[in-house]
Design a protein around this motif. Structure first.
Motif: not given
Length: 225
Positions: A28, A30, A111, A115
């Protein structure tokens, strides 16, 4: 937060699960950090700026495998915790700092769950919005009451209240809310929404605010009391 990578710390008792959590976080895009024990996690978040904690339902505590529920029962930090649970998992905290995602974690679902924390749902930003005589600051996620008090919202709560503010007196279905917060999928059910609505309603239960969330047959409406 939308202009920087979220920092996610992961914890699981099983090494394979820990690797799976790491893979999800990195996929993702991150920033990732892993810890091997709950005590290590507590120490890390004291000295490192972490945005989200992602854990498996089974974690290590003092070298032993434990269910997260007993270990995190006294968790009082402000960093949100996302727990990966089985579909039949029943031990869920009624605390606004905890969210849940079903195993195995789907990257797209994860994800969407992230958000609200990353600010991706705030592409059309309005700095301040009036709610009667009160002011909601969309950037700080704080509702400023006229008497000087503040009501602070979590990421998901702020996404919900923003939708409700923009749709005062409009009946919004559960499916509409779920699609706009997470994207509608079977992985996130109506119970998750109801939990966040319940927490949000508690924060809005202020006499000076004079607004409330009213429950309908299949949704909610935000209006004056």
């Amino acid at each position: 937060m939308a202009n920087k990578k979220l920092k996610v710390i992961t914890l699981a008792a099983d090494l394979l699960v820990q690797e799976a959590l790491k893979s999800i976080v990195l996929a993702c895009n991150y920033k990732h950090m892993a810890v091997n024990d709950y005590r290590d996690l507590v120490e890390k978040i004291k000295i490192i700026n972490v945005d989200i904690i992602l854990i498996d339902e089974d974690i290590s505590f003092e070298g032993k495998k434990e269910n997260y529920y007993s270990v995190f029962s006294k968790y009082n930090e402000s960093i949100p915790v996302i727990v990966a649970v089985k579909e039949e998992q029943k031990k869920l905290f009624n605390k606004d700092i905890f969210s849940y995602v079903k195993k195995p974690i789907n990257i797209s679902i994860f994800k969407k769950l992230m958000d609200p924390y990353s600010g991706l749902k705030e592409k059309q930003k309005v700095a301040k919005i009036k709610i009667g005589e009160h002011v909601y600051d969309n950037q700080s996620k704080v509702l400023k009451l006229t008497d000087g008090r503040h009501i602070r919202f979590t990421g998901i709560e702020s996404s919900l209240i923003l939708i409700f503010i923009k749709n005062i007196n409009v009946s919004l279905s559960q499916s509409f809310l779920m699609e706009n917060i997470w994207g509608y999928t079977s992985e996130i059910d109506t119970n998750t929404l109801k939990t966040h609505i319940w927490r949000l309603r508690k924060k809005l239960n202020d006499k000076s605010l004079n607004f409330d969330l009213f429950t309908l047959n299949d949704g909610y409406v935000f209006k004056k009391k």
